[in-house]
Design an enzyme around this catalytic site. Sequence first.
Site, PDB file in Angstrom:
ATOM      1  N   ASP A 190      77.525  84.401  60.220  1.00  0.00           N
ATOM      2  CA  ASP A 190      77.574  85.546  61.132  1.00  0.00           C
ATOM      3  C   ASP A 190      76.881  86.763  60.533  1.00  0.00           C
ATOM      4  OD1 ASP A 190      79.025  83.819  62.648  1.00  0.00           O
ATOM      5  OD2 ASP A 190      80.949  84.836  62.355  1.00  0.00           O
TER       6      ASP A 190
ATOM      7  N   SER B 263      86.646 105.601  65.741  1.00  0.00           N
ATOM      8  CA  SER B 263      86.286 104.485  66.605  1.00  0.00           C
ATOM      9  C   SER B 263      86.219 104.974  68.045  1.00  0.00           C
ATOM     10  CB  SER B 263      87.321 103.356  66.484  1.00  0.00           C
ATOM     11  OG  SER B 263      87.116 102.393  67.507  1.00  0.00           O
TER      12      SER B 263
ATOM     13  N   SER C  26      80.790  87.484  67.188  1.00  0.00           N
ATOM     14  CA  SER C  26      80.847  88.109  65.861  1.00  0.00           C
ATOM     15  C   SER C  26      80.707  89.624  65.877  1.00  0.00           C
ATOM     16  CB  SER C  26      79.789  87.493  64.936  1.00  0.00           C
ATOM     17  OG  SER C  26      80.015  86.127  64.777  1.00  0.00           O
TER      18      SER C  26
END
Length: 384
Positions: free
Chosen positions: A171, A67, A124
């Site tokens: 979403d 990440s 979202s």
Amino acid sequence: MNSETIHTHFAEHFNGATGTIYAAPGRINLIGEHTDYNGGFVFPGAVEQGMMAEIRPNGTRAIRAYSIDLKDYDEFSLDDEQGPKASHFRYIFGVAREMMKRGVKVEGFDCAFAGDVPLGAGMSSSAALESCFAFAINDLFGNNAISKMELAKVGQATEHIYLGLNCGIMDQFASVHGKAGQLMRLDCRSGEFEYFPWNPKGYRLVLVNSCVKHELAGSPYNDRRKSCENVVAAINAKYGCKAETLRDCSWEQIEGVKECCSETDIRRATFVMGEKDRVLAVCAALEAGDYETVGQKMYETHHGLSKDYEVSCEELDFLNEVAKECGVTGSRIMGGGFGGCTINLVKDELYLPFVAAAKAEYALKFGHAPKVYDVVISDGARKL
């Protein structure tokens, strides 16, 4: 966020290798909140902010993920029943496992990912992450055999099973199906949808982020869903019908079970029934170029979300009042609630004074200015 940045981090963490880059957007929803899991209508569009990932098969059964935003790395096996603990990696694990359930022969891969969807703003970011990886896995390992709607269901199942959030389909649907310059009316019961051109002359959509970060997983969201289910169950018991969601129920039936449901459950069900009708009214108004009606319905939705569904907060109600004072055509909470953004339909000539007033008055009351984002309706999940 750009592909060069993604690739730089990918190469640093995976020995200079090169993968394929995919992207998927966050979303706005013009109107239709908490209707998706009730089988109603929603009216979303994809935005230019989203998630992006570079992915490369690694010939093992392990996913090795980095990440970029959180500077966090983990490795986990596709064959592990439990998966990683960190939620940002559980999304990826869940998507991979759900794709496997659908017959895709998913193999291990290396990935680096990042996004520019404001976290906790109700746009979202999680659906964007799910859609990005579902689209990528379908392309890399599935020969693109899985339909777009099924990819959206993969993301939804990931939320349900791996994150504990019983969300609807909106979403993920918007993130996968988005088209530049077009909103989508989705019938969440049938799965049918229709594109509506969005290029309003003289108006613009503006998000004002309260910077109150909401947390949907767990009781606040699921309690409201349970209220709706309670009313449906009461209607089925009294009328001997087989309604699955509030979409299958009538106003008369809601009235008929008031005596055997809690006042809270009835208020919540009443909001959902009204919201279903408001989405259809907004679609008709847009086709007629009647933006004043669109705005009126947005204000009605905010009132219902605040007073009946009780998912607002002091900061969002304050921003809604500022919008009214500034003459903004329409304003409401966007997303699940408990924080995040208001979405505002603003005449061009009121844009600058509204933004200035929102920032100044909010900062005076809460000690920090809100963040403002102009909405650009953009494309859905894709390979770059």
